[in-house]
Design an enzyme around this catalytic site. Structure first.
Site, short mmCIF file in Angstrom:
data_model
loop_
_atom_site.label_atom_id
_atom_site.label_comp_id
_atom_site.label_asym_id
_atom_site.label_seq_id
_atom_site.Cartn_x
_atom_site.Cartn_y
_atom_site.Cartn_z
N GLU A 105 -53.10 68.27 92.02
CA GLU A 105 -53.22 67.37 92.96
C GLU A 105 -53.90 67.64 94.10
O GLU A 105 -53.83 68.72 94.56
CB GLU A 105 -51.67 66.79 93.23
N ARG B 219 -29.24 68.95 80.17
CA ARG B 219 -28.77 70.15 79.59
C ARG B 219 -27.11 70.13 79.56
O ARG B 219 -26.73 70.64 78.54
CB ARG B 219 -29.13 71.36 80.43
N ARG C 83 -42.94 65.95 87.97
CA ARG C 83 -44.15 67.17 88.30
C ARG C 83 -45.17 67.04 87.25
O ARG C 83 -44.65 66.92 86.00
CB ARG C 83 -43.27 68.50 88.57
N HIS D 146 -48.78 60.41 94.04
CA HIS D 146 -47.36 61.21 94.36
C HIS D 146 -46.66 60.69 95.57
O HIS D 146 -46.59 61.23 96.81
CB HIS D 146 -47.85 62.71 94.73
N ILE D 147 -46.21 59.23 95.45
CA ILE D 147 -45.65 58.40 96.59
C ILE D 147 -44.16 58.24 96.19
O ILE D 147 -43.89 57.38 96.75
CB ILE D 147 -46.63 57.21 96.77
N GLY D 148 -43.90 58.96 95.36
CA GLY D 148 -42.28 58.96 94.98
C GLY D 148 -41.33 58.37 96.18
O GLY D 148 -40.62 57.62 96.25
C1 DGY Z 1 -40.22 65.98 96.07
O1 DGY Z 1 -39.47 65.70 97.15
O2 DGY Z 1 -40.06 66.89 95.53
C2 DGY Z 1 -41.28 64.58 95.77
O3 DGY Z 1 -41.98 65.28 95.05
C3 DGY Z 1 -42.15 64.50 97.14
O4 DGY Z 1 -41.58 63.81 97.92
#
Ligand code: DGY
Length: 320
Positions: free
Chosen positions: A267, A178, A238, A286-288
């Protein structure tokens, strides 16, 4: 008298130990299963402090059950699970866990980028399933990462960390945000493009924008159609940002080289989800931010915030 704190997950006892001097702690006893909603609503009644994860919705309904609530800490940087304005209108503090997960999450994005480009999960299945009869020239050929163009949608902290990794692969870095990131442009040569131009010009499109009403469904059929036919899409932000239905249909029609997803609209994702039937979808649970060091650092930020609140000190990492 000690304040009441509810923790909606089972967390390592050494992490929460320092809080015991200030709080009577009620904890959900299971590590994997989330606290059922009705149980959460009933348990939050007397609490002054609440420590949640991104699976727990902190909304008007919950607040109506929690008249004494003064602070909510979420074990995540994203806070779309929290109705921040509802909290603020009641003078309830909200805190999250920024910064400490930036590099870990950027690593995971890059892992997905390499895995999709070089078909790593597919190649591993091929070997384990006994399909490997020998070497041949066009066997499991992938796409080069080095020298390709990456387009990052959302050049916040994690987006910037991804972009810096891309430089190490000699990639051409485009971004949409943005607000322009002039300092980044000057220092690293990242190039600003309008949103649609990022989609059109990139070999790899990486979604790094927060989830909100504005970004819900940001990548739908129209946006996917703008992408190169052999582009790769990565989403570790997300689930709701990408329209999964549209994505499935585009992939089914043979467009896009591959997709890497660490996040889903629902999820855990249902095992019969159509996207999971496609070999060129690399799907992760979802293991970021999931390294031991980073998850520990995130939990410690929550502890710091809850301690500061209990001691009447300035609470850091507040969500505004
Ligand atoms: C976050 O922190 O928002 C991640 O999606 C989860 O670790």
């Amino acid at each position: 008298m000690k304040k009441k704190l509810l923790i909606t997950r089972k967390l390592p006892s050494h992490i929460i130990e320092p809080l015991r001097n200030y709080y009577d702690i009620a904890e959900w006893s299971e590590e994997e299963a989330i606290m059922p909603r009705q149980r959460l609503l009933a348990s939050v009644k007397d609490c002054e402090a609440l420590w949640v994860t991104l699976a727990d919705k902190v909304d008007e309904e919950l607040l109506a059950h929690a008249p004494n609530l003064k602070i909510v800490s979420t074990l995540s940087v994203g806070f779309n699970n929290i109705d921040v304005s509802a909290l603020h209108s009641r003078d309830i503090i909200a805190t999250n866990t920024p910064d400490v997960l930036t590099d870990t999450t950027a690593d995971l994005v890059f892992a997905l980028l390499l895995a999709t480009a070089r078909r790593i999960p597919e190649a591993e299945r091929y070997l384990r399933e006994g399909q490997w009869q020998g070497w041949y020239p066009l066997q499991l050929v992938g796409k080069d990462v080095g020298g390709a163009t990456i387009g990052i949608i959302g050049l916040g902290r994690i987006g910037q960390a991804v972009a810096k990794r891309a430089l190490g692969f000699n990639m051409n870095v485009l971004y949409y945000n943005r607000s322009r990131k002039i300092a980044n442009e000057e220092q690293y040569g990242f190039q600003f493009r309008e949103f649609e131009d990022v989609l059109k010009e990139s070999d790899f499109v990486v979604i790094m924008t927060p989830y909100s009403k504005e970004t819900e469904g940001l990548i739908g059929a129209r946006e996917l159609a703008l992408m190169k036919d052999d582009a790769i899409l990565i989403n570790a932000a997300r689930g709701g940002i990408v329209d999964e239905d549209a994505l499935y249909h585009v992939l089914k029609d043979g467009k896009l080289w591959a997709v890497g997803l660490d996040v889903f609209e629902q999820e855990p994702v249902a095992l019969n989800h159509p996207l999971l039937t496609l070999p060129n979808v690399v799907a992760l649970p979802h293991i970021g931010s999931a390294t031991l060091q980073t998850r520990t650092a995130m939990m410690n930020l929550n502890v710091q915030a809850l301690l500061a609140y209990a001691q009447g000190q300035q609470v850091l990492n507040q969500i505004h």
